[in-house]
Structures are given as C-alpha cells and as structure tokens.
Scaffold this motif. Structure first.
Motif, PDB file in Angstrom:
ATOM      1  N   LEU A  36     -12.950   8.734   1.308  1.00 56.91           N
ATOM      2  CA  LEU A  36     -13.292   7.337   1.090  1.00 56.91           C
ATOM      3  C   LEU A  36     -13.054   6.599   2.406  1.00 56.91           C
ATOM      4  N   ILE A  38     -12.695   3.421   4.591  1.00 54.43           N
ATOM      5  CA  ILE A  38     -12.375   1.985   4.501  1.00 54.43           C
ATOM      6  C   ILE A  38     -12.039   1.547   5.927  1.00 54.43           C
ATOM      7  N   LYS A 109      -4.559   2.806 -11.961  1.00 54.81           N
ATOM      8  CA  LYS A 109      -5.646   2.278 -11.146  1.00 54.81           C
ATOM      9  C   LYS A 109      -5.020   1.679  -9.893  1.00 54.81           C
ATOM     10  N   GLN A 111      -5.760  -0.078  -5.976  1.00 55.38           N
ATOM     11  CA  GLN A 111      -6.736  -0.743  -5.117  1.00 55.38           C
ATOM     12  C   GLN A 111      -6.447  -0.353  -3.678  1.00 55.38           C
ATOM     13  N   HIS A 116      -9.972  -7.112  -1.532  1.00 52.67           N
ATOM     14  CA  HIS A 116     -11.378  -6.925  -1.883  1.00 52.67           C
ATOM     15  C   HIS A 116     -11.758  -5.446  -1.861  1.00 52.67           C
ATOM     16  N   GLY A 117     -10.757  -4.574  -1.910  1.00 58.88           N
ATOM     17  CA  GLY A 117     -10.981  -3.140  -1.744  1.00 58.88           C
ATOM     18  C   GLY A 117     -11.420  -2.419  -2.998  1.00 58.88           C
ATOM     19  N   ASN A 118     -11.640  -1.116  -2.829  1.00 57.95           N
ATOM     20  CA  ASN A 118     -12.062  -0.232  -3.916  1.00 57.95           C
ATOM     21  C   ASN A 118     -10.928  -0.015  -4.905  1.00 57.95           C
ATOM     22  N   ILE A 120      -9.650   2.669  -7.617  1.00 56.55           N
ATOM     23  CA  ILE A 120      -9.853   4.053  -8.041  1.00 56.55           C
ATOM     24  C   ILE A 120      -8.834   4.399  -9.117  1.00 56.55           C
TER      25      ILE A 120
END
Length: 199
Positions: A36, A38, A109, A111, A116-118, A120
């Motif tokens: 991933l 970023i 979960k 972040q 403002h991140g993903n 997962i």
C-alpha cells in the motif's frame, strides 16, 4: 548407558517421527503480501515513498501461542519485540524508525496515512510493516484485539503527532532513516528486502 551405532540411528529415527511444538517452526518463510503506497503528506504526517507491507496468514494453523510465535519470528529475524498492546486511537507516526505490527488476537480497523488516509481491516495472522513517517491509528476493534510491536535493533521509537508546523523537520528526519538490514517476517529474502531495497 552407551549407545552402539544401531541403537543411536534407531533413536534418531524415533525422534524424527515425534511431533514438534509449533514454536520450532517460527522461522523466516514466504507468505502472501500486499503493498500500500502512501507517499503524500497528510496534514502534519509526512508518510513515505516506501510502501506499507501487509503480510497475511503469517501464523501457522494450530499455533499454541500466537503472541509467542510472532515475538520469536521477529526476534529471529533481527527485530526485537518491544510491546504487546493495541494501536493508539489517535494519529501518530515514528520519524526515526520503521515499525512492525503483528496481530495475535482479534480484529480491528486501522487508518493509515493520516486523517484522510486509507482504512484497512486487520485480523489474526496479519502483520503490517510500516516505513518511518506513516501515520496510523485505531478506528475500531474487538475487545480482544492485540498486537506484538517491534523495531530494528537498538532503536527507541519516537511518537510524533499530526502537527503541520513540524512537517518539514519530520519529513527530513524520515528521509534519513536507514533501511533495515532484515525483514521481520521473511528475514534476508522477499518482503522489504525486495519492496524497499530496490526503490
């Protein structure tokens, strides 16, 4: 009692057939992995041009103690375990070191990358290898969610918050962090040895 050669060979054969504890298998091995990227800052979180690595099903089935297994694996591969704990519920990052997080209980979960991140989902057997500067926080989790955390040898991780005035200095610090000599899951092959060292 002295053993003659025949008895010694027989004894070795019997030992080879005996079941071994799963801890004996906590060694470097190839596992499924996602990446991933970023690489853009988010507020005061610098993030990193190196990808986050997410390993799946790292813990073998029927492992007696998941936390012990992960600690032994990380230690064997040169990443001494530092703690057992969930992830903080506020965005933070480390400007001086990468970090490995191994899920040994529950699901959560997380972040990654800043506010403002993903987001997962992680579960037992997942391991995240975060480059320095990657923002992370826990959004939600089961009551039993727990991780093993580790860093490269002789590193005391700093804890940095999302503070925009500090972004330039922290980005410079993140860019100066050396690449780790080994991967916490795969040792000297695969994983970050390919995804990070060839960048």
């Amino acid at each position: 009692m002295l053993l003659d050669r025949r008895r010694f060979v027989t004894l070795l054969g019997v030992l080879a057939l005996m079941p071994m504890p799963r801890m004996a298998f906590a060694t470097a091995r190839e596992v499924a992995m996602d990446t991933l990227l970023i690489d853009k800052p988010d507020g005061g979180v610098p993030n990193n041009k190196l990808p986050v690595l997410i390993y799946h099903r790292v813990i073998p089935p029927d492992t007696a103690d998941n936390a012990d297994y992960l600690e032994h694996l990380f230690r064997t591969n040169g990443w001494p375990p530092q703690w057992r704990y969930p992830v903080y519920t506020f965005t933070h990052f480390h400007s001086n070191t990468p970090e490995v997080l191994g899920v040994y209980a529950g699901t959560a979960k997380l972040q990654l990358g800043g506010e403002h991140g993903n987001v997962i989902e992680v579960k037992v057997g997942d391991v995240l290898l975060l480059p320095a500067g990657i923002g992370h926080k826990q959004i939600s989790a089961d009551e039993d969610f727990m991780l093993v955390g580790a860093y490269p040898p002789d590193v005391k991780a700093d804890i940095c918050h999302d503070e925009l005035p500090q972004l330039a200095a922290r980005t410079k610090a993140v860019n100066a962090v050396p690449l780790p000599a080994t991967d916490p899951v795969t040792g000297h092959t695969e994983g970050s040895m390919l995804a990070w060292h060839k960048k």
